[in-house]
Write an enzyme that holds these catalytic residues in place. Structure first.
Site, PDB file in Angstrom:
ATOM      1  N   TYR A  41       8.028  -5.840  -1.272  1.00  0.00           N
ATOM      2  CA  TYR A  41       8.934  -4.690  -1.416  1.00  0.00           C
ATOM      3  C   TYR A  41       9.397  -4.550  -2.865  1.00  0.00           C
ATOM      4  O   TYR A  41       9.246  -3.479  -3.474  1.00  0.00           O
ATOM      5  CB  TYR A  41      10.125  -4.893  -0.483  1.00  0.00           C
ATOM      6  N   ASN A  89      -0.720   9.014  -3.856  1.00  0.00           N
ATOM      7  CA  ASN A  89      -1.018  10.234  -3.078  1.00  0.00           C
ATOM      8  C   ASN A  89       0.079  11.283  -3.252  1.00  0.00           C
ATOM      9  O   ASN A  89      -0.198  12.475  -3.409  1.00  0.00           O
ATOM     10  CB  ASN A  89      -1.181   9.895  -1.594  1.00  0.00           C
ATOM     11  N   LYS A 144       0.834  -1.221   0.000  1.00  0.00           N
ATOM     12  CA  LYS A 144       0.000   0.000   0.000  1.00  0.00           C
ATOM     13  C   LYS A 144       0.861   1.260   0.000  1.00  0.00           C
ATOM     14  O   LYS A 144       0.571   2.232  -0.701  1.00  0.00           O
ATOM     15  CB  LYS A 144      -0.899   0.021   1.248  1.00  0.00           C
ATOM     16  N   LYS A 185       1.462  16.841  -8.501  1.00  0.00           N
ATOM     17  CA  LYS A 185       0.716  17.360  -9.657  1.00  0.00           C
ATOM     18  C   LYS A 185       0.001  18.656  -9.272  1.00  0.00           C
ATOM     19  O   LYS A 185       0.064  19.656  -9.991  1.00  0.00           O
ATOM     20  CB  LYS A 185      -0.290  16.292 -10.096  1.00  0.00           C
TER      21      LYS A 185
END
Ligand code: NAD
Ligand code: UDP
Length: 310
Positions: A147, A101, A93, A107
């Site tokens: 990972y 995020n 995650k 951006k």
């Protein structure tokens, strides 16, 4: 130099704390975003009273809103195998939702964003040394996959944000790095060997110790991160020290440098442990004019002194 507002995710961790220090020394405003999973406030306590420093306790898997950010260094992610494997779904995650995020934040701010990727994207490499155009040999199903594959997906997301949104991205692939502020119980080889040697305990070499790594000192890495952020390059660019050595040789070097009476013992090799790892850094040399300058003995001695005092 123009004063910038720079966000460092994972800024309370080993590398992040060194990066924050360097950016503060260059007089930038630094926001350290960290959920303190593996990082500690102790790593950043020296900046507590610095008006250019701000700590935000935040998990990057949750959106973060902020204006006027010029640059983002995305370092948030547990890096040692025992930490990233302790909650593998969370690791994925952090590398995917967390990365989306941070890309969204970049951006919105029209900020440059750099991803701390890893030599693990090459997996257990079949070519040696590893160049950036090698696509890797990665197990999708094993204990390291959360990972390795997470970091690979993060690179994909970075490239897609560049192609879709023309975002100013940078990707560096970092090879094994060591120095002060490493967590002492994180199971990584340099901290393990130094602590075992200082305490006179057995040095735990996994497998027969013939597997190799190439270790770079943290100051060299931080220099490379800044050079990459300030370059025109998108990457990926390898950042590592090409001097390769076996874990058995590392154990003997640590014993010698600490004057330790410790003995070497051999334990089982973890699953999917890469056999060899060594960066080809010709790209970093040519486009960043960067190469590591701290040799392993000097860097290890500094790290031994740090662990001795802590
Ligand atoms: P570290 O564990 O010391 O630091 C990681 C930091 O990220 C910690 O402070 C931790 O609390 C924070 N963090 C983890 N998940 C988070 C989340 N979801 N939200 C917010 N903060 C979170 O590790 P490090 O060695 O400093 O590694 C830093 C970065 O460099 C990592 O992305 C790692 O994958 C990468 N990297 C490290 C090495 C190495 O040799 N240390 C090699 C290649 C790549
Ligand atoms: N290793 C070892 N003894 C230890 C810890 C690690 O021999 O006490 C070995 C490990 O099996 C690997 C190498 O050292 O081959 C580097 O391990 P680390 O976890 O530091 O990093 P990574 O495997 O992610 O490169």
């Amino acid at each position: 130099m123009k004063k910038k507002t720079i966000l460092v995710t994972g800024g309370a961790g080993f590398m992040g704390s060194h990066l924050c220090k360097r950016l503060l020394n260059e007089n930038h405003y630094v926001i350290c975003l960290d959920n303190l999973f593996t990082g500690t406030l102790k790593n950043i306590e020296e900046f507590e009273n610095n008006n250019n420093f701000e700590f935000v306790n935040h998990d990057i898997t949750k959106p973060y809103y902020r204006d006027n950010i010029d640059e983002i260094y995305n370092l948030a992610c547990p890096a040692s195998p025992i930490h990233y494997q302790s909650n593998p779904i969370k690791t994925v995650k952090t590398c995917t939702i967390g990365v989306i995020n941070m890309l969204g934040l970049a951006k919105k701010n029209n900020a440059k964003i750099l991803q701390a990727s890893t030599s693990e994207v090459y997996g257990d490499p079949e070519i040696h040394p590893q160049k950036e155009d090698y696509n890797g040999n990665v197990n999708t199903l094993g204990y390291r996959s959360c990972y390795d594959e997470g970091k690979r997906c993060a690179e994909t997301l970075f490239m897609d944000y560049k192609r879709e949104h023309n975002l100013n991205i940078k990707i560096v692939r970092i090879f094994n790095t060591y120095g002060s502020n490493m967590t002492k119980n994180d199971g990584r080889v340099v901290s393990n060997f130094i602590l075992q040697a200082l305490k006179g305990k057995d040095i735990t070499v996994y497998g027969d110790g013939s597997q190799t790594r190439s270790f770079q000192f943290i100051d060299d890495l931080v220099e490379g991160l800044l050079k990459m952020m300030n370059s025109d390059s998108v990457g990926p660019v390898n950042l590592g020290n090409p001097i390769e050595l076996s874990m058995k040789d590392l154990a003997n070097m640590v014993i010698r440098l600490t004057n330790s009476s410790s003995n070497i013992i051999y334990k089982d090799l973890p699953d999917d442990d890469p056999k060899r790892r060594k960066p080809d850094i010709s790209l970093a040399e040519s486009i960043l004019d960067w190469s590591p300058i701290i040799d392993l003995e000097t860097g290890l001695q500094k790290t031994i002194n740090y662990f001795n005092h802590n």
